[in-house]
Scaffold this motif. Structure first.
Motif, PDB file in Angstrom:
ATOM      1  N   UNK A 181       7.184  11.738 -17.691  1.00 57.82           N
ATOM      2  CA  UNK A 181       6.536  10.612 -18.066  1.00 57.82           C
ATOM      3  C   UNK A 181       6.969   9.715 -20.179  1.00 57.82           C
ATOM      4  N   UNK A 182       7.442  10.660 -20.325  1.00 57.35           N
ATOM      5  CA  UNK A 182       7.495  10.506 -21.829  1.00 57.35           C
ATOM      6  C   UNK A 182       8.929   9.981 -21.842  1.00 57.35           C
ATOM      7  N   UNK A 183       9.340   8.786 -22.686  1.00 61.13           N
ATOM      8  CA  UNK A 183      10.722   7.879 -22.788  1.00 61.13           C
ATOM      9  C   UNK A 183      11.207   7.922 -24.228  1.00 61.13           C
ATOM     10  N   UNK A 184      11.514   8.672 -25.076  1.00 60.49           N
ATOM     11  CA  UNK A 184      12.085   9.169 -26.037  1.00 60.49           C
ATOM     12  C   UNK A 184      13.114   8.203 -26.353  1.00 60.49           C
ATOM     13  N   UNK A 185      13.776   7.604 -25.745  1.00 61.36           N
ATOM     14  CA  UNK A 185      14.372   7.117 -25.755  1.00 61.36           C
ATOM     15  C   UNK A 185      13.749   5.716 -27.021  1.00 61.36           C
ATOM     16  N   UNK A 186      12.918   5.847 -27.108  1.00 61.71           N
ATOM     17  CA  UNK A 186      11.388   4.484 -26.785  1.00 61.71           C
ATOM     18  C   UNK A 186      11.591   4.600 -28.632  1.00 61.71           C
ATOM     19  N   UNK A 187      11.901   5.901 -29.359  1.00 57.05           N
ATOM     20  CA  UNK A 187      11.781   6.533 -30.358  1.00 57.05           C
ATOM     21  C   UNK A 187      12.782   5.440 -31.091  1.00 57.05           C
ATOM     22  N   UNK A 188      12.191   5.480 -32.339  1.00 55.58           N
ATOM     23  CA  UNK A 188      13.458   4.507 -33.325  1.00 55.58           C
ATOM     24  C   UNK A 188      13.899   5.377 -34.795  1.00 55.58           C
ATOM     25  N   UNK A 189      14.377   5.286 -35.312  1.00 51.46           N
ATOM     26  CA  UNK A 189      14.910   5.197 -36.283  1.00 51.46           C
ATOM     27  C   UNK A 189      15.015   7.164 -36.930  1.00 51.46           C
TER      28      UNK A 189
ATOM     29  N   UNK B  62       6.430  15.829 -19.536  1.00 51.47           N
ATOM     30  CA  UNK B  62       6.806  16.437 -20.754  1.00 51.47           C
ATOM     31  C   UNK B  62       8.156  15.456 -20.593  1.00 51.47           C
ATOM     32  N   UNK B  63       9.204  14.986 -21.357  1.00 51.91           N
ATOM     33  CA  UNK B  63       9.899  13.474 -21.605  1.00 51.91           C
ATOM     34  C   UNK B  63      10.728  13.738 -20.399  1.00 51.91           C
ATOM     35  N   UNK B  64      12.047  12.273 -19.992  1.00 50.69           N
ATOM     36  CA  UNK B  64      12.713  12.389 -19.325  1.00 50.69           C
ATOM     37  C   UNK B  64      13.458  13.790 -19.177  1.00 50.69           C
ATOM     38  N   UNK B  65      14.459  13.816 -19.912  1.00 54.72           N
ATOM     39  CA  UNK B  65      15.842  14.407 -20.559  1.00 54.72           C
ATOM     40  C   UNK B  65      15.116  16.287 -20.019  1.00 54.72           C
ATOM     41  N   UNK B  66      13.552  16.629 -19.961  1.00 56.22           N
ATOM     42  CA  UNK B  66      13.725  17.796 -19.862  1.00 56.22           C
ATOM     43  C   UNK B  66      13.206  18.242 -18.487  1.00 56.22           C
ATOM     44  N   UNK B  67      13.909  19.339 -18.151  1.00 54.30           N
ATOM     45  CA  UNK B  67      14.926  19.861 -17.094  1.00 54.30           C
ATOM     46  C   UNK B  67      13.601  21.771 -16.927  1.00 54.30           C
ATOM     47  N   UNK B  68      14.713  22.362 -16.008  1.00 50.87           N
ATOM     48  CA  UNK B  68      13.879  23.925 -15.922  1.00 50.87           C
ATOM     49  C   UNK B  68      13.770  24.618 -17.408  1.00 50.87           C
TER      50      UNK B  68
END
Length: 422
Positions: free
Chosen positions: A133-141, A358-364
């Motif tokens: 559910x967490x999109x870390x691409x929204x985090x800037x700089x 977890x963030x969207x890129x998190x894998x097992x």
């Protein structure tokens, strides 16, 4: 006078024997015809004066090579007997010996196929349960990525999915929304794992950020707040942005777990053994624990990691207890008794994966790396510490900037950590 009733004479007796006959001529016994296979005996040389000598049966076989097949207990067509049908000689067709090598080969292939199918099925089942559910691409700089991997692990006070009875049992209260009860950075790399707790009362600056829901850019104003206020203001994305801005450390993955999920995982593994350093009684968290080794269930474990008012060091002591417990939990999850027992493994995975955010890129594999690294911390292969503290403003804890800079440099370069925390 005749011996038979009227209208019945000796000639009409049908040759019957043993029915009160007065005749001196006995009826000949019924015998099975014998077939002589040897040469015929000369006339008059029989044992009974002209009657050919009958074969003498010993164990069902006659002398002189005669073998009738009777009185031997043999059945034609069975192993050891002749072929089916009269007059058969020799042995029947034999079943070939089992090819054990071939059987072992196919057994191995079957077992491997089942294991592969189960493993693949389990992987996709578990992967589908992760709440990305967490999109870390929204985090800037964002700061540059260093060596190794950094996980931001957050324990929230989310009461989502809890009934009124659950809230009462776990002493969580009924506050709306979500706040962070604990925050840690776990660094994994070639020099052993490092677990750094970020006290919730840490004094930090809120930087410029993009709203996770609105998409609006909020400029920096120099606001100084407690670290957990960043999460309360705009969730995981702003928390990651704030941690990165105040440390200079790039966060690769985000993992969050709520109250109910935490307790469910502990119960699924059958409890976690802990050595409690002192008697703990805290009405706010519900903790009522005695000093010494004991196995904590989900309710007791949650109370233990939430307690701070009963501890001399308050939040700093609480973060140390949280580190110890999470390491012990990871160690319990990674034991053969859990991993190799499907009746424990699947409930544990189900309880954990259902409650993790977890963030969207998190894998097992990332999740497995995180758990194994936390296990390494408890096994003495890594380092656990609090963020170095220089003092406080009365309510907010001030980080030691020089030590924090050195710590971040060592983590970014994946060097062995020599900095000491509180």
């Amino acid at each position: 006078m005749t011996d038979w009733p009227e209208a019945r004479s000796d000639d009409n007796r049908g040759g019957r024997y043993g029915r009160g006959s007065a005749s001196a001529r006995p009826e000949g016994a019924r015998v099975m015809r014998q077939v002589r296979r040897g040469p015929a005996a000369p006339p008059g040389q029989g044992a009974y004066g002209g009657v050919p000598q009958q074969p003498s049966y010993v164990d069902g076989h006659g002398s002189g090579g005669y073998d009738s097949g009777y009185n031997t207990g043999q059945v034609y067509g069975t192993p050891g007997g002749g072929p089916a049908g009269p007059g058969g000689g020799g042995r029947g067709p034999q079943r070939p010996a089992p090819d054990w090598r071939r059987r072992a080969k196919w057994t191995a292939i079957t077992v491997v196929t089942v294991l592969v199918a189960t493993t693949v099925g389990t992987y996709f089942w578990a992967d589908s349960k992760l709440n990305r559910e967490v999109d870390l691409s929204k985090v800037i700089e964002r700061p540059d990525k260093g060596e190794g991997t950094n996980y931001l692990i957050v324990g929230s006070d989310s009461r989502a999915g809890m009934t009124a009875e659950d809230k009462k049992k776990l002493h969580t209260g009924s506050a709306e929304g979500k706040r962070t009860d604990s925050m840690m950075i776990l660094h994994t790399g070639d020099n052993g794992p490092t677990l750094v707790s970020l006290p919730r009362d840490s004094n930090v600056e809120i930087p410029s950020f993009v709203g996770s829901e609105s998409g609006k850019t909020y400029p920096a104003t120099g606001r100084q707040v407690k670290l957990n206020a960043a999460y309360a203001e705009d969730g995981p994305e702003l928390l990651v942005r704030t941690v990165e801005f105040n440390t200079g450390l790039h966060i690769d993955h985000y993992v969050e777990i709520g109250f109910a999920g935490f307790a469910n995982i502990v119960d699924a593994v059958g409890g976690v053994e802990m050595d409690i350093p002192q008697d703990i009684k805290d009405t706010k968290s519900g903790a009522d624990l005695k000093k010494g080794k004991q196995t904590l269930n989900g309710e007791e474990a949650l109370a233990f990691v939430r307690t701070r008012y009963a501890l001399a060091g308050s939040d700093l002591d609480r973060t140390k207890n949280q580190q110890k417990f999470l390491s012990a939990l990871a160690n319990q999850v990674a034991t053969p008794g859990t991993v190799l027992n499907p009746f424990t493994l699947y409930p544990t995975m189900g309880a954990g994966l259902d409650s993790l955010i977890v963030d969207e890129d998190m894998g097992l594999f990332d999740l497995a790396d995180m758990f194994w690294s936390m296990k390494g911390v408890s096994g003495g292969e890594g380092t656990s510490m609090n963020m170095p503290i220089a003092g406080s403003t009365g309510g907010n804890l001030l980080w030691d900037k020089a030590k924090v800079k050195q710590l971040v440099s060592q983590l970014n370069n994946d060097e062995k950590v020599t900095v000491k925390g509180d």
